[in-house]
Design a protein around this motif. Structure first.
Motif, PDB file in Angstrom:
ATOM      1  N   THR A 265       0.832  -1.215   0.000  1.00 52.22           N
ATOM      2  CA  THR A 265       0.000   0.000   0.000  1.00 52.22           C
ATOM      3  C   THR A 265       0.863   1.259   0.000  1.00 52.22           C
ATOM      4  N   ARG A 266       2.094   1.162   0.522  1.00 50.35           N
ATOM      5  CA  ARG A 266       2.983   2.326   0.566  1.00 50.35           C
ATOM      6  C   ARG A 266       3.586   2.636  -0.804  1.00 50.35           C
ATOM      7  N   THR A 267       3.592   1.659  -1.679  1.00 47.83           N
ATOM      8  CA  THR A 267       4.228   1.864  -2.983  1.00 47.83           C
ATOM      9  C   THR A 267       3.209   1.929  -4.111  1.00 47.83           C
ATOM     10  N   SER A 268       1.921   1.859  -3.772  1.00 53.60           N
ATOM     11  CA  SER A 268       0.871   1.874  -4.793  1.00 53.60           C
ATOM     12  C   SER A 268      -0.010   3.096  -4.613  1.00 53.60           C
ATOM     13  N   ALA A 269      -0.341   3.725  -5.730  1.00 53.02           N
ATOM     14  CA  ALA A 269      -1.242   4.880  -5.683  1.00 53.02           C
ATOM     15  C   ALA A 269      -2.701   4.453  -5.641  1.00 53.02           C
ATOM     16  N   ALA A 270      -2.953   3.130  -5.739  1.00 53.51           N
ATOM     17  CA  ALA A 270      -4.330   2.639  -5.816  1.00 53.51           C
ATOM     18  C   ALA A 270      -5.008   2.575  -4.451  1.00 53.51           C
ATOM     19  N   TYR A 271      -4.229   2.537  -3.357  1.00 50.58           N
ATOM     20  CA  TYR A 271      -4.794   2.386  -2.015  1.00 50.58           C
ATOM     21  C   TYR A 271      -4.180   3.386  -1.055  1.00 50.58           C
ATOM     22  N   SER A 291      13.122 -11.786   4.258  1.00 52.21           N
ATOM     23  CA  SER A 291      14.165 -11.416   3.297  1.00 52.21           C
ATOM     24  C   SER A 291      13.574 -10.700   2.102  1.00 52.21           C
ATOM     25  N   LEU A 292      12.413 -11.166   1.660  1.00 55.69           N
ATOM     26  CA  LEU A 292      11.738 -10.524   0.524  1.00 55.69           C
ATOM     27  C   LEU A 292      11.386  -9.077   0.861  1.00 55.69           C
ATOM     28  N   ILE A 293      10.866  -8.859   2.072  1.00 51.37           N
ATOM     29  CA  ILE A 293      10.488  -7.508   2.495  1.00 51.37           C
ATOM     30  C   ILE A 293      11.720  -6.622   2.632  1.00 51.37           C
ATOM     31  N   ALA A 294      12.770  -7.188   3.246  1.00 51.15           N
ATOM     32  CA  ALA A 294      13.984  -6.403   3.469  1.00 51.15           C
ATOM     33  C   ALA A 294      14.632  -5.968   2.169  1.00 51.15           C
ATOM     34  N   GLY A 295      14.396  -6.712   1.099  1.00 53.50           N
ATOM     35  CA  GLY A 295      15.001  -6.387  -0.183  1.00 53.50           C
ATOM     36  C   GLY A 295      14.185  -5.445  -1.032  1.00 53.50           C
ATOM     37  N   MET A 296      13.054  -4.961  -0.509  1.00 55.83           N
ATOM     38  CA  MET A 296      12.215  -4.033  -1.271  1.00 55.83           C
ATOM     39  C   MET A 296      12.935  -2.710  -1.473  1.00 55.83           C
ATOM     40  N   SER A 297      12.694  -2.094  -2.585  1.00 54.83           N
ATOM     41  CA  SER A 297      13.343  -0.824  -2.912  1.00 54.83           C
ATOM     42  C   SER A 297      13.024   0.229  -1.854  1.00 54.83           C
ATOM     43  N   GLY A 298      14.076   0.864  -1.332  1.00 53.96           N
ATOM     44  CA  GLY A 298      13.896   1.885  -0.308  1.00 53.96           C
ATOM     45  C   GLY A 298      13.784   1.334   1.094  1.00 53.96           C
ATOM     46  N   GLY A 299      13.946   0.002   1.259  1.00 55.16           N
ATOM     47  CA  GLY A 299      13.866  -0.597   2.592  1.00 55.16           C
ATOM     48  C   GLY A 299      12.455  -1.022   2.943  1.00 55.16           C
ATOM     49  N   ASP A 388      15.433  14.357  -0.630  1.00 57.64           N
ATOM     50  CA  ASP A 388      16.098  14.105   0.648  1.00 57.64           C
ATOM     51  C   ASP A 388      15.059  14.073   1.775  1.00 57.64           C
ATOM     52  N   ASP A 389      15.078  13.017   2.586  1.00 56.34           N
ATOM     53  CA  ASP A 389      14.088  12.861   3.658  1.00 56.34           C
ATOM     54  C   ASP A 389      14.108  14.034   4.634  1.00 56.34           C
ATOM     55  N   ARG A 390      15.305  14.534   4.948  1.00 58.39           N
ATOM     56  CA  ARG A 390      15.397  15.654   5.896  1.00 58.39           C
ATOM     57  C   ARG A 390      14.717  16.901   5.346  1.00 58.39           C
ATOM     58  N   ILE A 391      14.895  17.129   4.050  1.00 60.36           N
ATOM     59  CA  ILE A 391      14.251  18.277   3.405  1.00 60.36           C
ATOM     60  C   ILE A 391      12.734  18.135   3.474  1.00 60.36           C
ATOM     61  N   LEU A 392      12.236  16.925   3.233  1.00 60.78           N
ATOM     62  CA  LEU A 392      10.789  16.701   3.261  1.00 60.78           C
ATOM     63  C   LEU A 392      10.233  16.875   4.670  1.00 60.78           C
ATOM     64  N   ARG A 393      10.944  16.375   5.666  1.00 63.13           N
ATOM     65  CA  ARG A 393      10.477  16.539   7.052  1.00 63.13           C
ATOM     66  C   ARG A 393      10.501  18.011   7.458  1.00 63.13           C
ATOM     67  N   ALA A 394      11.548  18.716   7.051  1.00 64.30           N
ATOM     68  CA  ALA A 394      11.626  20.150   7.345  1.00 64.30           C
ATOM     69  C   ALA A 394      10.501  20.905   6.633  1.00 64.30           C
ATOM     70  N   ILE A 415       9.086  11.864  -5.427  1.00 62.24           N
ATOM     71  CA  ILE A 415       8.926  12.689  -4.229  1.00 62.24           C
ATOM     72  C   ILE A 415       7.569  12.441  -3.583  1.00 62.24           C
ATOM     73  N   ARG A 416       6.504  12.361  -4.403  1.00 59.30           N
ATOM     74  CA  ARG A 416       5.177  12.103  -3.843  1.00 59.30           C
ATOM     75  C   ARG A 416       5.144  10.753  -3.127  1.00 59.30           C
ATOM     76  N   THR A 417       5.784   9.765  -3.710  1.00 55.97           N
ATOM     77  CA  THR A 417       5.828   8.439  -3.090  1.00 55.97           C
ATOM     78  C   THR A 417       6.559   8.498  -1.761  1.00 55.97           C
ATOM     79  N   ARG A 418       7.680   9.231  -1.739  1.00 61.54           N
ATOM     80  CA  ARG A 418       8.450   9.305  -0.499  1.00 61.54           C
ATOM     81  C   ARG A 418       7.696  10.087   0.568  1.00 61.54           C
ATOM     82  N   ILE A 419       6.962  11.103   0.183  1.00 63.59           N
ATOM     83  CA  ILE A 419       6.135  11.849   1.138  1.00 63.59           C
ATOM     84  C   ILE A 419       5.125  10.905   1.782  1.00 63.59           C
ATOM     85  N   ALA A 420       4.502  10.057   0.958  1.00 68.51           N
ATOM     86  CA  ALA A 420       3.542   9.084   1.488  1.00 68.51           C
ATOM     87  C   ALA A 420       4.228   8.061   2.380  1.00 68.51           C
ATOM     88  N   ASP A 421       5.402   7.591   1.960  1.00 72.23           N
ATOM     89  CA  ASP A 421       6.143   6.609   2.763  1.00 72.23           C
ATOM     90  C   ASP A 421       6.461   7.148   4.153  1.00 72.23           C
TER      91      ASP A 421
END
Length: 690
Positions: A265-271, A291-299, A388-394, A415-421
């Motif tokens: 759900t964090r990587t899909s715009a559908a939900y 292991s499958l989860i740990a290997g997902m893009s972006g952690g 950059d995550d710090r920029i987004l949090r700021a 960027i939109r995906t990372r904001i949602a993440d």
């Protein structure tokens, strides 16, 4: 004489903590030493005490209580002995404070009439005016107005400074404000709407209450709100029909289908985005799934928390966890303060409780003044490092506090995906991708015009303007933004090179330089240049001094310039001392309005006794506020030594001398550093527009 205000509520669950936070925030901007006192707390680790102590860095002698709830029988119904203990503890805090916020009792186990009487008696013994909080949750206009009248009658008009009706339903807010405006009392009354997010627990609070263990995921994600808790007892397709923003699903660890669906759900715009998953029954996902989860893009996109209880008991316990504004949840603190500032006129409240402004400037006061002045500037700042995550949090903090308008640069989808993440509330913040923007062609043509004499072709200009630093700087140059902040992921050279190429220095300034604003315990000093120029000559040093003086004035610091050297006055000779002496004379020629002394040693610049011995009669020695170092080696090492040894806050580097504000960040910048730099840039932009 120390002053105080007594904050009390008309019943439980009023959101009194929110108003207490706002009062201390108001005071921290105006007085040097704030105190916080609670006559009765539920336990020694009271959340409100911990919150105020941590956020405002209050020592124990300025933050404490008299009784715990288990001891409140000693207080009785305002007994003499109990009151004596309350007054004694209050006086201890009052003795070392300029203003004390007293937060009354919590209505735990006592009837409202008794509790109201106890709070009234305490406020009388402390001699403190009262701010009353009325709970408007799930109440209609007539009921709220009646409780408002009861509160006014109970405490008396003379004792009340102001009233706040908190947690008001959105449908009631307008009519209630109209009714309250008709009340005959002169005491101000503010209605604050319910903000569900403040009542929602964070994942971290849920973790603590349930004794859960973080199995996988980013600890920073634990600040996300928990809006809904749902047991995933059905198949994944049916489960997905029940996904809402900020949902936490409960499922046994042997349901990899639920776990993986929540992750996606964090990587899909559908939900909507799930906040987390509680793995019940002490079961963990199979290692292959982990292991499958740990290997997902972006952690790991969604935190996995494990509890030993079954799904049913976990759901009951989770739904009983109430949200609180806790010391470590900076995001919720920002949300709370922004909400209160939007609906309560804190300046008017300060006047009601007679809060003046102190001559002492503490770091907290200076940082809050930055935010207020930045708001007044109404600037638009571009942030090139939108990935950059710090920029987004700021950026979220800036938007929550409505400090200024922002534009992010970078790939929009990423960027939109990372904001949602990250679970950030950035709404429809503008995002521009230089690789896919109509502005890029326009900017390339403009850059070509400006740099054709340097051999830049139109094709080359187009390639250059796809770089976020050049694109952001061109936005400032063309007036589409008022300033730029970058450097969290780029070098100083990469950040300021475009500005040097076409923004250029302002008239009368020959060199771009920098200062750090050094926030010491009781004052703010300006150090320059500590970041840009390795070995300025005498004329350049003079230019740095005048620019630094102007920067000091911009931030409310009276400039008294110390031109630093290893020698004071006429006592030393040598090329280095001669350079500083010549620079000092040049400052006096350029700006006879400025107070400047040099060459001068650091101790003579800051210590009155040393100054009296080495430079008697100087109007700078012993009281300097602007310190100009002879070279970058000295300046950079000195600011870092003071920062670490004196526990000072170093804000900067603040670039000065440019036609329009562009500021650089350290690549190790914290979110708070970025927020301060954005505010400084907004203030600089406001001065440019004035």
């Amino acid at each position: 004489m120390t002053r105080a205000v007594y904050l009390t509520a008309m019943g439980p669950a009023s959101g009194k903590s929110l108003v207490a936070l706002g009062l201390v925030e108001l005071l921290s901007r105006r007085v040097g030493r704030v105190g916080f006192f609670r006559p009765v707390v539920q336990s020694g680790d009271d959340n409100d005490l911990a919150l105020i102590r941590a956020r405002y860095e209050l020592p124990d002698e300025r933050c404490g209580y008299a009784f715990t709830d288990s001891e409140r029988s000693e207080l009785g119904n305002a007994s003499r002995a109990g009151m004596a203990r309350v007054v004694e503890r209050f006086r201890q805090i009052e003795a070392v404070s300029d203003f004390v916020v007293v937060e009354g009792t919590d209505f735990t186990g006592a009837s409202s009439p008794i509790e109201l009487d106890v709070n009234l008696r305490i406020s009388e013994h402390l001699g403190a005016p009262i701010v009353v909080v009325v709970n408007g949750h799930d109440r209609g206009v007539d009921e709220i107005v009646e409780r408002f009248r009861v509160g006014r009658d109970s405490f008396g008009d003379d004792a009340i400074s102001a009233m706040v009706v908190n947690r008001v339903g959105p449908s009631v807010l307008g009519p209630l404000r109209e009714r309250l405006a008709q009340q005959s009392s002169d005491d101000p009354v503010w209605a604050v709407p319910e903000l569900p997010e403040l009542r929602q627990p964070s994942l971290a609070q849920l973790q603590g209450a349930l004794g859960a263990e973080l199995v996988a995921g980013d600890p920073d994600d634990l600040t996300r709100s928990v809006g809904h808790v749902k047991v995933a007892a059905m198949s994944v397709p049916n489960m997905l029909d029940h996904v809402e923003d900020d949902t936490v699903f409960i499922a046994p660890g042997d349901r990899p289908d639920v776990v993986l669906a929540a992750m996606l759900t964090r990587t899909s715009a559908a939900y909507p985005s799930v906040s987390g998953v509680l793995l019940s029954g002490g079961l963990r996902p199979d290692d292959r799934v982990t292991s499958l989860i740990a290997g997902m893009s972006g952690g790991v996109p969604v935190p996995l928390l494990s509890v030993s209880t079954d799904s049913f008991d976990t759901a009951i316990a989770a739904n009983e966890v109430e949200g609180a504004i806790t010391p470590g949840d900076r995001r919720k603190i920002d949300i709370a303060l922004a909400h209160l500032e939007e609906h309560v006129d804190l300046a008017a409240l300060g006047e009601r409780i007679e809060v003046g402004r102190s001559d002492v400037v503490t770091p907290i006061m200076f940082e809050y003044d930055l935010i207020e002045r930045a708001k007044a500037a109404k600037a638009h700042i571009v942030l090139p490092e939108g990935t950059d995550d710090r920029i987004l949090r700021a950026a979220e903090r800036i938007c929550r506090r409505q400090v200024c308008d922002l534009t992010l640069l970078g790939p929009q989808d990423q960027i939109r995906t990372r904001i949602a993440d990250l679970g950030l509330a950035l709404g429809d913040i503008p995002i521009i991708d230089p690789l896919d923007s109509d502005l890029t062609e326009r900017f390339a043509k403009r850059y070509h015009e400006l740099r054709a004499h340097k051999g830049i072709t139109l094709e080359r200009a187009h390639d250059i303007l796809t770089d976020v630093s050049f694109f952001g700087t061109m936005m400032v140059y063309e007036g589409l933004a008022d300033g730029m902040v970058s450097g969290a992921a780029h070098t100083t050279a990469h950040t300021i090179r475009p500005a040097l190429e076409f923004v250029k220095t302002r008239p009368g300034t020959s060199i771009v330089s920098s200062v750090f604003l050094m926030l010491l315990a009781d004052r703010v000093l300006v150090y320059g240049d500590c970041a840009v120029n390795p070995d300025p000559n005498a004329d350049e040093l003079a230019d740095i001094a005048t620019s630094s003086a102007d920067t000091a004035s911009m931030f409310g610091i009276e400039p008294r310039i110390a031109m630093l050297s290893y020698s004071t006055g006429a006592s030393g000779t040598g090329a280095d001392v001669d350079k500083v002496r010549a620079a000092t004379e040049r400052v006096r020629e350029l700006r006879p309005d400025l107070k400047v002394e040099g060459p001068i040693q650091y101790d003579a610049a800051v210590d009155v006794d040393v100054a009296r011995s080495k430079l008697p009669g100087s109007d700078v020695a012993g009281q300097a506020t602007v310190f100009i170092f002879p070279d970058l080696n000295t300046g950079n090492n000195t600011y870092k030594a003071v920062q670490r040894s004196a526990d000072a806050v170093a804000v900067g580097p603040v670039l000065q001398g440019l036609n329009k504000p562009v500021n650089d960040l350290s690549r190790g910048a914290l979110v708070a550093d970025i927020v301060n730099t954005i505010a400084i840039t907004a203030i600089q932009a406001g001065v440019e527009h004035a």
